[in-house]
Design an enzyme around this catalytic site. Structure first.
Site, PDB file in Angstrom:
ATOM      1  N   HIS A   1      47.517 -22.786  16.814  1.00  0.00           N
ATOM      2  CA  HIS A   1      48.225 -21.965  18.402  1.00  0.00           C
ATOM      3  C   HIS A   1      47.387 -22.064  19.180  1.00  0.00           C
ATOM      4  CE1 HIS A   1      50.150 -17.777  19.894  1.00  0.00           C
ATOM      5  NE2 HIS A   1      49.241 -18.072  20.206  1.00  0.00           N
TER       6      HIS A   1
ATOM      7  N   HIS B   1      42.189 -13.826  23.570  1.00  0.00           N
ATOM      8  CA  HIS B   1      43.230 -15.077  22.989  1.00  0.00           C
ATOM      9  C   HIS B   1      43.351 -15.986  24.003  1.00  0.00           C
ATOM     10  CE1 HIS B   1      46.352 -17.057  20.887  1.00  0.00           C
ATOM     11  NE2 HIS B   1      46.994 -16.999  21.564  1.00  0.00           N
TER      12      HIS B   1
ATOM     13  N   HIS C   1      43.752 -20.980  23.900  1.00  0.00           N
ATOM     14  CA  HIS C   1      44.471 -22.307  23.802  1.00  0.00           C
ATOM     15  C   HIS C   1      43.552 -23.249  24.023  1.00  0.00           C
ATOM     16  CE1 HIS C   1      48.824 -19.905  23.453  1.00  0.00           C
ATOM     17  NE2 HIS C   1      48.068 -19.952  23.223  1.00  0.00           N
TER      18      HIS C   1
ATOM     19  N   GLU D   1      22.362 -25.175  18.730  1.00  0.00           N
ATOM     20  CA  GLU D   1      22.474 -23.869  19.386  1.00  0.00           C
ATOM     21  C   GLU D   1      23.862 -22.484  18.601  1.00  0.00           C
ATOM     22  OE1 GLU D   1      20.728 -22.586  22.912  1.00  0.00           O
ATOM     23  OE2 GLU D   1      18.804 -23.541  21.835  1.00  0.00           O
TER      24      GLU D   1
HETATM   25  P1  13P Z   1      51.604 -13.214  26.102  1.00  0.00           P
HETATM   26  O1  13P Z   1      52.411 -13.721  27.362  1.00  0.00           O
HETATM   27  O2  13P Z   1      52.636 -12.052  25.676  1.00  0.00           O
HETATM   28  O3  13P Z   1      50.132 -12.433  26.354  1.00  0.00           O
HETATM   29  O4  13P Z   1      51.698 -14.189  25.640  1.00  0.00           O
HETATM   30  C1  13P Z   1      50.926 -15.753  25.272  1.00  0.00           C
HETATM   31  C2  13P Z   1      50.722 -15.857  23.940  1.00  0.00           C
HETATM   32  O5  13P Z   1      49.701 -16.696  24.092  1.00  0.00           O
HETATM   33  C3  13P Z   1      51.276 -15.304  23.097  1.00  0.00           C
HETATM   34  O6  13P Z   1      50.151 -16.202  21.497  1.00  0.00           O
HETATM   35 ZN    ZN Z   2      48.772 -17.236  21.534  1.00  0.00          ZN
END
Ligand code: 13P
Ligand code: ZN
Length: 270
Positions: A210, A139, A141, A169
């Site tokens: 997010h 995950h 951003h 691509e």
């Molecule tokens: P953490 O520091 O708890 O991993 O959270 C970061 C984050 O991107 C929350 O969505």
């Molecule tokens: Zn996050």
């Protein structure tokens, strides 16, 4: 017993977190990574009977009982993982129907796993049903994907089609497309359940306003998946406000898919 800091999976995790930071995807403590490990990988470096701490997860996930994960810590800055890996990373064994994470190594400052553990572990469980080789949930951003969620329709088909049209691509890298969730409160079981549900049909799930989740068989593949979607979003933001004179047509996308032997997500092309 060998030094855990020399384990290839720890070395690769550190390199990946550093690289993600260097791409501008992980300001401050943002982003988190979890990597599924085999027991044999862990046993080479740690006494698996020596549990440092037991930490409640806050949810149930019986199918992951006995599984081991290397997970980034909550509140930890990706830029620092390379300098403080034992503090900023942890190795967990899931037990007690998923309700407990046994800490075998890491989080040496008394910290714990990412606040997004529900989305990570629920996504692992969902993806393992689709692909038994899945090992990674990532995950972050990334700016362009995030920005795109302010100006683009959040319908998954529309969002995917736009990304596919931005680089020839893309359809090869993510033929399954991108699923988009509307804004939801992060760090909750609810967003974890919603993310895992979306993971049944795509390996990329955008969290509007997010960030993004990606999954894959290894860290490189997962990084590359997010990197490709982020590049497409960057192109979109460069061209979206200009008069568009040409694009990649559905017929051309079909041609690419046929040529590269990939099957585009059912119903996403005309
Ligand atoms: P953490 O520091 O708890 O991993 O959270 C970061 C984050 O991107 C929350 O969505
Ligand atoms: Zn996050």
């Amino acid at each position: 017993m060998k030094d855990i800091l020399t384990a290839s999976y720890v070395v690769e995790m550190i390199r990946t977190a550093t690289n993600m930071y260097n791409h501008g995807w992980d300001e401050r403590n943002s982003g988190n990574i979890s990597l599924l490990l085999a027991e044999s990988d862990v046993e080479e470096y740690l006494d698996i009977n020596s549990v440092q701490r037991e930490i409640p997860t806050g949810f149930e996930l019986p199918e992951l009982d006995g599984k081991y994960f290397l997970v980034t810590g909550t509140g930890k800055y990706f830029k620092n993982v390379q300098y403080y890996p034992a503090r900023d990373l942890g190795i967990l064994r899931i037990t007690d129907h998923g309700r407990t994470a046994q800490l075998l190594w890491g989080y040496t400052d008394g910290g714990k796993f990412t606040s997004e553990l529900p989305a990570h572990l629920m996504s692992h469980a969902a993806r393992l049903k689709e692909n038994p080789h899945n090992r990674v949930v990532m995950h972050c951003h990334p700016s362009n994907l995030l920005a795109m969620t302010y100006v683009h329709d959040l319908d998954s088909r529309a969002f995917t089609r736009t990304l596919w049209q931005m680089c020839t691509e893309c359809i090869m890298v993510f033929p399954d497309g991108v699923n988009v969730l509307p804004w939801m409160l992060c760090g909750t079981n609810e967003i974890g359940i919603a993310t895992a549900e979306q993971m049944r049909t795509a390996r990329l799930v955008v969290w509007a306003q997010h960030g993004i989740y990606g999954v894959g068989a290894d860290l490189d593949e997962t990084f590359g998946l997010i990197e490709t979607a982020e590049k497409a979003a960057e192109i979109y933001l460069k061209v979206a406000h200009l008069p568009i004179r040409t694009t990649i047509t559905d017929d051309q996308l079909h041609q690419v898919a046929n040529h590269l032997n990939v099957t585009p997500r059912e119903g996403f092309l005309n």
